[in-house]
Design a protein around this motif. Structure first.
Motif, PDB file in Angstrom:
ATOM      1  N   LYS A  41      52.929  40.758  36.978  1.00 13.13           N
ATOM      2  CA  LYS A  41      53.288  39.696  37.927  1.00 13.13           C
ATOM      3  C   LYS A  41      53.210  40.150  39.377  1.00 13.13           C
ATOM      4  O   LYS A  41      53.654  39.435  40.284  1.00 13.13           O
ATOM      5  N   LYS A  42      52.598  41.297  39.639  1.00 17.06           N
ATOM      6  CA  LYS A  42      52.442  41.758  41.015  1.00 17.06           C
ATOM      7  C   LYS A  42      51.346  40.952  41.710  1.00 17.06           C
ATOM      8  O   LYS A  42      50.312  40.648  41.117  1.00 17.06           O
ATOM      9  N   PRO A  43      51.559  40.592  42.995  1.00  9.79           N
ATOM     10  CA  PRO A  43      50.536  39.822  43.720  1.00  9.79           C
ATOM     11  C   PRO A  43      49.284  40.655  43.969  1.00  9.79           C
ATOM     12  O   PRO A  43      49.358  41.884  44.106  1.00  9.79           O
ATOM     13  N   LEU A  44      48.133  39.984  44.031  1.00 11.04           N
ATOM     14  CA  LEU A  44      46.864  40.657  44.249  1.00 11.04           C
ATOM     15  C   LEU A  44      46.272  40.200  45.581  1.00 11.04           C
ATOM     16  O   LEU A  44      45.960  39.021  45.762  1.00 11.04           O
ATOM     17  N   ALA A  45      46.147  41.126  46.506  1.00 14.79           N
ATOM     18  CA  ALA A  45      45.578  40.828  47.812  1.00 14.79           C
ATOM     19  C   ALA A  45      44.071  40.981  47.786  1.00 14.79           C
ATOM     20  O   ALA A  45      43.513  41.753  47.002  1.00 14.79           O
ATOM     21  N   GLY A  46      43.388  40.239  48.649  1.00 14.66           N
ATOM     22  CA  GLY A  46      41.949  40.396  48.818  1.00 14.66           C
ATOM     23  C   GLY A  46      41.098  39.711  47.781  1.00 14.66           C
ATOM     24  O   GLY A  46      39.873  39.903  47.757  1.00 14.66           O
ATOM     25  N   ALA A  47      41.699  38.901  46.897  1.00 12.17           N
ATOM     26  CA  ALA A  47      40.908  38.170  45.900  1.00 12.17           C
ATOM     27  C   ALA A  47      40.294  36.934  46.552  1.00 12.17           C
ATOM     28  O   ALA A  47      40.937  36.247  47.343  1.00 12.17           O
ATOM     29  N   ARG A  48      39.066  36.644  46.208  1.00  3.32           N
ATOM     30  CA  ARG A  48      38.368  35.473  46.744  1.00  3.32           C
ATOM     31  C   ARG A  48      38.652  34.271  45.850  1.00  3.32           C
ATOM     32  O   ARG A  48      38.431  34.329  44.628  1.00  3.32           O
ATOM     33  N   VAL A  49      39.134  33.194  46.457  1.00  4.26           N
ATOM     34  CA  VAL A  49      39.361  31.938  45.753  1.00  4.26           C
ATOM     35  C   VAL A  49      38.344  30.940  46.284  1.00  4.26           C
ATOM     36  O   VAL A  49      38.308  30.662  47.483  1.00  4.26           O
ATOM     37  N   GLU A  50      37.496  30.418  45.396  1.00  2.00           N
ATOM     38  CA  GLU A  50      36.409  29.563  45.851  1.00  2.00           C
ATOM     39  C   GLU A  50      36.311  28.296  45.012  1.00  2.00           C
ATOM     40  O   GLU A  50      36.742  28.251  43.855  1.00  2.00           O
TER      41      GLU A  50
END
Length: 426
Positions: A41-50
């Motif tokens: 459940k840790k947040p993930l930075a830098g992921a692309r949402v498109e």
């Protein structure tokens, strides 16, 4: 100006305007949420949402709008139209061992924002080296892709991997031999494509080949081995963070030889099909009688054809019985076929590009017999020269095809009469 609408069921409604117009843009839906690790459940930075599919269109792969998650894994995507059918796709950063996930975007009342969290399940880092099997030296460049076996028991745990709209093959690039991609635990494959100077996977009979198979039953879709140099099995254990899998590319045999005419005199100017493993017509005509065939496996031989249309000569390579023996490629007279292309009503079809594919005794179509296409004249007539009598051919022009050969004779001109095929719009 009044817009002209074209209602096409496959594309939606397209509106055309004149050079000057006023377009009123519709408001869009905002999609926002958090991207997290599915298990921790840790947040993930830098992921692309498109964006991946818009409610106004049936087409997937429409990545007009995108954003990137912040340090807390939050994203806010603007631009999706209101309505049912919006889909997004989340692509992890290059340094994150996660697989792409696709999500349906529910519609909400009015223009209220949509809250949509996304969870990515951690995969397995698969790294290794791509080397030359003969020399052991690293291959300077190669494209490496991961596919899961269709019987991988863990595939269902990775949302979006085998989902038709979320699927995207994990890939990496090997530079100086080193690569790293993300895969699943359980059985899968590394698909490697590097160079036409190495055997293709379906020409290899070792553990990194497909032993003649063209397709493998894999996820997210069937793996086609026809342009790959290796298909290497992997099977990471469940819970593994990383595994290593080196892959060797096989340069196969190198054959050298000389092209000669029927009298045995050296002949330049021939076109060659199959000098390299990709098995197509290779470049310009030979400037000398000498030739070199690379990446050849006599156990899975590809067609190597020589064609000299100007002189009406051709030939097919026969592999020498003794390794390293130079080849004398003696060309011989060819056959010619003529005819007239007509539609189903018997009307001539002028200006049609004809395709002529040749087939071996196993019935597999290897490719075009000519380096360039033949076009019918204003009366629909065509002339096919330089045909090897022992080959079978498939002549196509529009919808449908007709067979030709292998009953041709050297020096013969055979009239096929009217050849009926459907036009492209029939």
């Amino acid at each position: 100006l009044v817009p002209l609408n074209r209602d096409d069921a496959s594309l939606g409604v397209t509106t055309y305007y004149g050079a000057s117009f006023t377009h009123t843009a519709a408001p869009t839906k905002i999609v926002a949420g958090v991207v997290r690790d599915k298990d921790t459940k840790k947040p993930l930075a830098g992921a692309r949402v498109e964006s991946h599919k818009l409610a106004s269109s049936p087409l997937h792969g429409n990545d007009l709008f995108h954003t990137v998650t912040d340090a807390a894994g939050r994203y806010r995507l603007v631009g999706l139209p209101k309505g049912e059918g919006n889909k997004i796709r989340v692509i992890p950063a290059d340094d994150q061992p996660y697989l792409v996930t696709g999500k349906d975007v529910p519609d909400t009342a009015g223009l209220d924002p949509v809250a949509l969290d996304v969870e990515l399940k951690r995969g397995v880092w698969i790294s290794g080296r791509i080397t030359d099997k003969a020399t052991g030296k690293p291959v300077e460049w190669a494209n490496v892709e991961y596919y899961a076996s269709a019987r991988n028991p863990h595939a269902g745990e990775y949302e979006g991997f085998s989902n038709s709209f979320g699927a995207r093959v994990p890939r990496g690039v090997a530079k100086e031999g080193a690569f790293r991609v993300v895969g699943l635990p359980g059985p899968g494959f590394l698909a490697v494509q590097a160079s036409e100077d190495y055997l293709l996977a379906n020409q290899r009979d070792d553990e990194e080949g497909t032993k003649g198979q063209q397709f493998l039953n894999t996820l997210p879709f069937a793996l086609e081995a026809i342009s790959l140099n290796a298909v290497a099995g992997v099977d990471p254990a469940k819970g593994a963070d990383a595994v290593t899998r080196d892959v060797a590319l096989d340069p196969g045999l190198t054959l050298t030889g000389t092209v000669v005419d029927p009298d045995g005199k050296p002949l330049s100017g021939a076109r060659v099909h199959g000098l390299t493993s990709w098995g197509s017509w290779d470049g310009e005509p030979l400037t000398t009688p000498s030739f070199t065939v690379r990446a050849f496996n006599p156990r899975f031989p590809r067609a190597v054809l020589f064609l000299h249309k100007e002189k009406g000569l051709a030939g097919a390579l026969e592999v020498p019985k003794e390794k390293g023996t130079p080849v004398t490629m003696r060309l011989r007279p060819t056959a010619t076929a003529t005819g007239r292309l007509v539609d189903t009503d018997g009307r001539p079809r002028p200006g049609v590009e004809l395709g002529l594919s040749f087939r071996g005794s196993d019935g597999v179509v290897w490719g075009s017999y000519y380096p360039e296409r033949v076009t019918t004249d204003k009366e629909g007539r065509f002339r096919l020269v330089g045909l090897l009598p022992e080959l079978s051919y498939s002549l196509s022009g529009g919808k449908g095809s007709v067979g030709l050969g292998p009953d041709l004779r050297p020096g013969e001109t055979k009239d096929l009469g009217d050849v009926r095929t459907k036009a492209g719009n029939e």
